[in-house]
Design an enzyme around this catalytic site. Sequence first.
Site, mmCIF file in Angstrom:
data_model
loop_
_atom_site.group_PDB
_atom_site.id
_atom_site.type_symbol
_atom_site.label_atom_id
_atom_site.label_comp_id
_atom_site.label_asym_id
_atom_site.label_seq_id
_atom_site.Cartn_x
_atom_site.Cartn_y
_atom_site.Cartn_z
ATOM 1 C CE LYS A 131 36.443 -38.899 -8.061
ATOM 2 N NZ LYS A 131 37.908 -38.882 -7.884
ATOM 3 C CE1 TYR A 137 34.236 -42.353 -8.666
ATOM 4 C CE2 TYR A 137 35.359 -44.308 -9.503
ATOM 5 C CZ TYR A 137 35.370 -42.965 -9.176
ATOM 6 O OH TYR A 137 36.515 -42.226 -9.371
HETATM 7 O O1 DON Z 1 38.228 -43.482 -10.799
HETATM 8 C C1 DON Z 1 38.922 -43.086 -11.714
HETATM 9 O O2 DON Z 1 40.116 -43.348 -11.768
HETATM 10 C C2 DON Z 1 38.309 -42.255 -12.804
HETATM 11 N N1 DON Z 1 36.990 -42.713 -13.119
HETATM 12 C C3 DON Z 1 38.241 -40.841 -12.420
HETATM 13 C C4 DON Z 1 39.517 -40.305 -11.898
HETATM 14 C C5 DON Z 1 39.687 -38.870 -12.122
HETATM 15 O O3 DON Z 1 39.100 -38.270 -12.962
HETATM 16 C C6 DON Z 1 40.721 -38.225 -11.289
HETATM 17 N N2 DON Z 1 40.889 -36.860 -11.627
HETATM 18 N N3 DON Z 1 41.775 -36.139 -11.750
#
Ligand code: DON
Length: 594
Positions: free
Chosen positions: A71, A193
Amino acid sequence: MNAPFVSPIKELLDDLHARLTDRRDGEVATYIPELGKADPEWFGIAVATLDGTLYEAGDTQVPFTIQSVSKPFVYALALQDRGLEDVLKSVGVEPTGDAFNAVRLEPSTGRPYNPMVNSGAIVASTLVGGDTHDERRDRVLRGLSAFAGRDLEVDAKVMTSESATGDRNRALAYLMHGAGILTCPVEEALALYFEQCAALVTTRDLAVMTATLAGGGVNPLTGETVVSVEAAANALTVMATCGTYDYAGEWLVRAGLPAKSGVSGGLIAALPSQLGLGAFSPRLDARGNSVRAVAACEELSARFGLHVMRPTERSGPVFHRTLRGDTAHSSRVRAHDERTALARLGGALRVYALRGDLAFGNAEAVVRTISEDTDSVRWVVLDLKRAGRVAPVAATLLEGLAAKLKERGITTVIVDPEKRVRVPSAIIVDTRDAGMELCEDALLAEAGAARPTVPLAEQDLLRGLDPFMVTALEAYLETREYETGERLIQDVAALCFIISGGLARQVIIGERAVRETSMGPGTAVGRLALIDDAEHAHRIVAECPTTCRVLTTQSLARLERDSPRLADALRWSIANAVAERLRRTDAENHALIH
Ligand code: DON
């Protein structure tokens, strides 16, 4: 053959890695089913400095999907392509204190709170430059690759797995689309995303990517400017306040570094202008942060003194001067044979004079530079006289360096007149001159080139004289023995040949006698008395039991009467010796200035 040099930084990482391997609490994320296949024991720690040096421990080469750690990098790309003001219209920069996937948008604007939570990241990916979906996909993957300094690939299985189960993200996207914040089709935004989250990286990549942000957008391995200083700084700032979601505040208090975590177990932390940290281990705590990675970064921050809110030592060029013992010498006056030996063997002595405040960044450079140049080196003098503040980590690294050097038979001498550092593996001295003299003595002794006794015929001043002249001169000389600390009476001894032992020349400053130079066997004191009879402001003291052959003023008068030719020859050789000494001093001064 020496064993390869293991940096004290590497040892610290290994030690940390070994200790934290015992942590088995936490759970591997399974809400994206493919992530559940990770080996919970994987554990890597990596540090990348801004000049591209990597220190690693554990599984730093295991590939895993980057997830939320992507991100800040994609946000930096969006800032680079659109500018902060434009990006702010669609994504805020306020911390939420909520979980990463919270369904919560700013009530008044419908904007996501920040680009570190899922909602904000989904919008941010659509803001990278590109007119079409494919162009934006390309920009994201190439951009992430530029941060890593190598071409990254996407784990299609993880991407598909997330797409199949990512209804919460889907819901968020629809909400934002409805509010007019997300302007491209929902499935396009999600595809972008999910793909960014499924990019495959290693812990080593994470350290390099983070060092790129810490270095103002310049990749330390490739030298490529990936994003502007502003974009990098803004990404780091949002990481500091929002990077670990509802743990962000406590994280900042404890580790004091901008950071970002991901559900696959990755964590990054940056120290602006100094380094990037990457850590990875799949078991997560209740807030979705890797248990071991958080512990590793918090401890590294504490050990290396990295907390950004604490006063730090200024960094800057750290080497004031580097010298080699074959071209630069202590001020000790040595006989011809010892001088020749030093010119031949002195390369084994290295002198590093440091300047400025010493913190992790420049102490690391000192450790690395010195350890990279140890071939045929036996003595290292580290002069801290001009160094400013010395951070505890710098002292620790210097001790690590001295201990390592000792293991390979290299003696470290540290010039620290104020005794500011504790480096038990080194010899501490007050002046660079004393340090160099000590090393030269050891070097000569070890090479069997020291001359503890130099008979009259081999004295520097008499080398040019015919042997019969030396024999004739003997009759005018008397032998004097001096005890340690005993002062020589100058007006009795017009010329004093040092046969064994050593003398020091002291000047009196206020009440204190300050050692100016010292003289060893084979050299002579009082030479100028034969040329003029000016008063000298210094005094000569024996530094150890010393034997001299002395030409007193009375004997000199006798010699002048009995043998004017011999007296003349003696004066000429003194004149020659003085001229040679001047030439040597000039050459050494020249080497020091240029
Ligand atoms: O969107 C999601 O849930 C995952 N692709 C990424 C989330 C994530 O890594 C949150 N981090 N702690």
